[in-house]
Structures are given as C-alpha cells and as structure tokens.
Design a protein around this motif. Structure first.
Motif, PDB file in Angstrom:
ATOM      1  N   LEU A   1      98.094  88.532  45.525  1.00  8.21           N
ATOM      2  CA  LEU A   1      98.340  89.274  46.754  1.00  8.21           C
ATOM      3  C   LEU A   1      98.819  88.283  47.808  1.00  8.21           C
ATOM      4  CD1 LEU A   1      95.137  91.529  46.996  1.00  8.21           C
ATOM      5  CD2 LEU A   1      97.409  92.199  46.194  1.00  8.21           C
ATOM      6  N   VAL A   2      99.449  88.790  48.862  1.00  9.03           N
ATOM      7  CA  VAL A   2      99.791  87.902  49.973  1.00  9.03           C
ATOM      8  C   VAL A   2      98.528  87.606  50.777  1.00  9.03           C
ATOM      9  CG1 VAL A   2     101.141  87.628  52.074  1.00  9.03           C
ATOM     10  CG2 VAL A   2     102.167  88.731  50.081  1.00  9.03           C
ATOM     11  N   TYR A   3      97.830  88.662  51.182  1.00  9.25           N
ATOM     12  CA  TYR A   3      96.596  88.527  51.947  1.00  9.25           C
ATOM     13  C   TYR A   3      95.417  89.097  51.155  1.00  9.25           C
ATOM     14  CZ  TYR A   3      99.856  87.895  55.872  1.00  9.25           C
ATOM     15  OH  TYR A   3     100.859  87.462  56.694  1.00  9.25           O
ATOM     16  N   PRO A   4      94.224  88.576  51.355  1.00 12.38           N
ATOM     17  CA  PRO A   4      93.065  89.090  50.620  1.00 12.38           C
ATOM     18  C   PRO A   4      92.680  90.494  51.088  1.00 12.38           C
ATOM     19  CG  PRO A   4      92.365  87.500  52.278  1.00 12.38           C
ATOM     20  CD  PRO A   4      93.872  87.464  52.257  1.00 12.38           C
TER      21      PRO A   4
ATOM     22  N   ASP B   1      90.005  92.630  52.435  1.00 15.07           N
ATOM     23  CA  ASP B   1      88.710  92.510  53.117  1.00 15.07           C
ATOM     24  C   ASP B   1      88.055  91.153  52.877  1.00 15.07           C
ATOM     25  OD1 ASP B   1      88.935  95.194  54.006  1.00 15.07           O
ATOM     26  OD2 ASP B   1      88.160  95.893  52.079  1.00 15.07           O
ATOM     27  N   ASN B   2      88.891  90.128  52.769  1.00 17.24           N
ATOM     28  CA  ASN B   2      88.437  88.753  52.557  1.00 17.24           C
ATOM     29  C   ASN B   2      87.595  88.564  51.292  1.00 17.24           C
ATOM     30  OD1 ASN B   2      89.405  86.916  54.764  1.00 17.24           O
ATOM     31  ND2 ASN B   2      88.505  88.524  56.036  1.00 17.24           N
ATOM     32  N   ARG B   3      87.817  89.417  50.298  1.00 15.05           N
ATOM     33  CA  ARG B   3      87.146  89.242  49.009  1.00 15.05           C
ATOM     34  C   ARG B   3      87.827  88.130  48.218  1.00 15.05           C
ATOM     35  NH1 ARG B   3      87.757  95.580  47.556  1.00 15.05           N
ATOM     36  NH2 ARG B   3      86.550  96.438  49.309  1.00 15.05           N
TER      37      ARG B   3
ATOM     38  N   SER C   1      94.610  85.791  46.282  1.00 11.62           N
ATOM     39  CA  SER C   1      95.731  85.951  47.213  1.00 11.62           C
ATOM     40  C   SER C   1      96.344  84.594  47.542  1.00 11.62           C
ATOM     41  CB  SER C   1      95.256  86.609  48.512  1.00 11.62           C
ATOM     42  OG  SER C   1      94.363  85.740  49.207  1.00 11.62           O
ATOM     43  N   ILE C   2      97.546  84.638  48.082  1.00 16.52           N
ATOM     44  CA  ILE C   2      98.186  83.407  48.543  1.00 16.52           C
ATOM     45  C   ILE C   2      97.344  82.776  49.642  1.00 16.52           C
ATOM     46  CG2 ILE C   2     100.216  82.475  49.714  1.00 16.52           C
ATOM     47  CD1 ILE C   2     101.891  84.588  48.276  1.00 16.52           C
ATOM     48  N   TRP C   3      96.817  83.619  50.532  1.00 17.63           N
ATOM     49  CA  TRP C   3      95.981  83.104  51.616  1.00 17.63           C
ATOM     50  C   TRP C   3      94.807  82.293  51.063  1.00 17.63           C
ATOM     51  CZ3 TRP C   3      96.111  82.986  56.947  1.00 17.63           C
ATOM     52  CH2 TRP C   3      94.918  82.608  57.568  1.00 17.63           C
ATOM     53  N   SER C   4      94.114  82.849  50.072  1.00 17.93           N
ATOM     54  CA  SER C   4      92.935  82.157  49.542  1.00 17.93           C
ATOM     55  C   SER C   4      93.313  80.873  48.808  1.00 17.93           C
ATOM     56  CB  SER C   4      92.141  83.090  48.616  1.00 17.93           C
ATOM     57  OG  SER C   4      92.912  83.471  47.492  1.00 17.93           O
ATOM     58  N   CYS C   5      94.526  80.820  48.267  1.00 20.96           N
ATOM     59  CA  CYS C   5      94.992  79.586  47.628  1.00 20.96           C
ATOM     60  C   CYS C   5      95.328  78.515  48.654  1.00 20.96           C
ATOM     61  CB  CYS C   5      96.207  79.865  46.750  1.00 20.96           C
ATOM     62  SG  CYS C   5      95.846  80.782  45.241  1.00 20.96           S
ATOM     63  N   LEU C   6      95.917  78.936  49.763  1.00 24.28           N
ATOM     64  CA  LEU C   6      96.302  77.985  50.798  1.00 24.28           C
ATOM     65  C   LEU C   6      95.123  77.565  51.665  1.00 24.28           C
ATOM     66  CD1 LEU C   6      99.683  79.489  52.120  1.00 24.28           C
ATOM     67  CD2 LEU C   6      99.391  77.503  50.636  1.00 24.28           C
ATOM     68  N   TYR C   7      94.267  78.555  51.983  1.00 24.51           N
ATOM     69  CA  TYR C   7      93.169  78.313  52.916  1.00 24.51           C
ATOM     70  C   TYR C   7      91.851  78.820  52.318  1.00 24.51           C
ATOM     71  CZ  TYR C   7      97.476  78.458  55.648  1.00 24.51           C
ATOM     72  OH  TYR C   7      98.762  78.283  56.092  1.00 24.51           O
TER      73      TYR C   7
ATOM     74  N   MET D   1      90.406  85.326  56.713  1.00 29.52           N
ATOM     75  CA  MET D   1      91.637  85.793  57.338  1.00 29.52           C
ATOM     76  C   MET D   1      91.339  86.897  58.332  1.00 29.52           C
ATOM     77  SD  MET D   1      94.955  87.783  56.062  1.00 29.52           S
ATOM     78  CE  MET D   1      94.299  89.151  56.987  1.00 29.52           C
ATOM     79  N   ARG D   2      91.909  86.792  59.522  1.00 29.71           N
ATOM     80  CA  ARG D   2      91.744  87.810  60.564  1.00 29.71           C
ATOM     81  C   ARG D   2      93.115  88.322  60.980  1.00 29.71           C
ATOM     82  NH1 ARG D   2      86.532  87.510  62.571  1.00 29.71           N
ATOM     83  NH2 ARG D   2      85.400  85.572  62.100  1.00 29.71           N
ATOM     84  N   TRP D   3      93.229  89.652  61.098  1.00 30.01           N
ATOM     85  CA  TRP D   3      94.486  90.249  61.514  1.00 30.01           C
ATOM     86  C   TRP D   3      94.628  90.127  63.031  1.00 30.01           C
ATOM     87  CZ3 TRP D   3      98.273  91.187  58.356  1.00 30.01           C
ATOM     88  CH2 TRP D   3      97.996  91.483  57.013  1.00 30.01           C
TER      89      TRP D   3
END
Length: 219
Positions: A20-23, A25-27, A32-38, A43-45
């Motif tokens: 996914l691009v973004y997780p 509900d932060n699961r 996701s790409i977000w969880s791989c990078l950070y 993540m907050r919208w």
C-alpha cells in the motif's frame, strides 16, 4: 534525496511484491511504503503547513512512480492505493483470470473498459464525462462501474492531471499501458501463478488472501 528515496521505494516494492502507499489505520499489515520508509513513525493525515511534510512528499512520489513503468500502480486492495512489482502483477493477472477472459463484466463496466482501451490514460473528470457519469449525484454509479475493473486489475493509475482545484488521477487500461505484462500473463497458468504468489507473498499475506477472495467469486 528524492532520487534515493524513489530507488528505495522501488526496491521495497520489488522485495515485498505488493505495498500500500499508506498504512490502514497505522496497522502493521498489510505492509505499506510508509511503514518501509518510516517504520517507527505513525502516519497522520495532516496536509496543512504544520503537518508532516513526508505525507505530501510520498503522495508526489506515488504520482511519479505510477507512470514510471518500473512498478505498477492501481486502486486495488480494498480500493486503496497499491503498488505491485511487475512479477507479482503479471502473476495476479494470471491468477485472477483477468487477461485470459475469465472475468464477466456487467455492461457499464465493459463500456468503461472499452472506452479506456481506445484512449488511455484519461483523467478522472474526462473519463466521467466520456461515460456520462460526471456530477456529484452520479459519483456512486461511477464508483460501482469502475470497482470490478480495479479489483481485477483491468485498470491502472498512471500519473495525475491538473484539471481542477485538486489534481485528478489518470486512469488507463492495463492492456494498453502495460501491454507486455498483459500478454506475458496470458502464458501463465493459474496454478503456476498461484505457486509464484505463495512463494513471494505467503499464504497468510493479506494481499494474497484478498486475491484469493476475488478469484473465488468467479470460480
């Protein structure tokens, strides 16, 4: 920095097969790409000036990567922004039976696909206009028309168009924009595809479970 981050994202997609691009509900799952990078950052919208600029930066990279042909982008897992490695995308097309003509489409969805096979990509407003589904009251009908096309990967996202106050996603037919992958998938049996998906993703992977659910619907 942007180039190195882009390369890091591509490597992550190729390693995981699907992201996914973004997780959600932060699961932690699906990845996701977000969880791989950070991996240590929630993540907050937040899109205002005081928000986390990494959210907007990743959205921009998503747009850039979607039209790169290095990876494939679609609104897939639970209608969320999803990236695929080419290897996994080809095998998903074969596993689902999409490129082999095994998916029955209702007339509105088939007409939408035909329009995109003739002209791809089209911005979302342009496609709505083409299908006669532009307007707030027709939004639900538009989404229902495209849902099976996204689910079975008949469609990909391919960049954005600045044709309104907010950029709109360009939508294209997979068979047109990724013809080589479409044709390649036709040479793979469902059994071979399943074996590859299980090897890369694993039986408990949520992306694989989602694909299995979609395939079962047409079994």
């Amino acid at each position: 920095m942007k180039t190195s981050k882009r390369q890091k994202i591509i490597k992550a997609i190729e390693k995981e097969g699907c992201l996914l691009v973004y997780p959600l509900d932060n699961r932690k799952e699906p990845k996701s790409i977000w969880s791989c990078l950070y991996p240590r950052s929630e993540m907050r919208w937040e899109w205002d000036e005081g928000g986390d600029n990494r959210v907007g930066e990743l959205w921009g990279l998503r747009t850039e990567l979607s039209e790169s042909h290095d990876v494939v982008y679609s609104k897939w897992y639970r209608n969320r922004a999803t990236f695929f490695s080419k290897e996994i995308f080809v095998n998903l097309l074969a596993y689902l039976g999409t490129s082999q003509g095994k998916i029955f489409l209702e007339r509105p969805s088939q007409e939408a696909l035909d329009a995109l096979l003739m002209d791809s990509p089209q911005s979302t407003p342009t496609l709505k206009e083409t299908l006669g589904l532009r307007g707030r009251f027709l939004e639900g009908q538009y989404n229902r028309t495209l849902k099976p096309l996204w689910n079975y990967l008949f469609l990909v996202g391919f960049g954005e168009t600045e044709d309104s106050s907010f950029p709109s996603l360009n939508v294209g037919a997979t068979a047109t924009l990724f013809e080589e992958l479409w044709l390649q998938s036709q040479e793979i049996s469902a059994e071979e595809a399943e074996a590859k998906l299980l090897k890369v993703l694993g039986e408990d992977n949520l992306f694989f479970k989602y694909a299995k659910k979609l395939r079962t619907a047409f079994a």
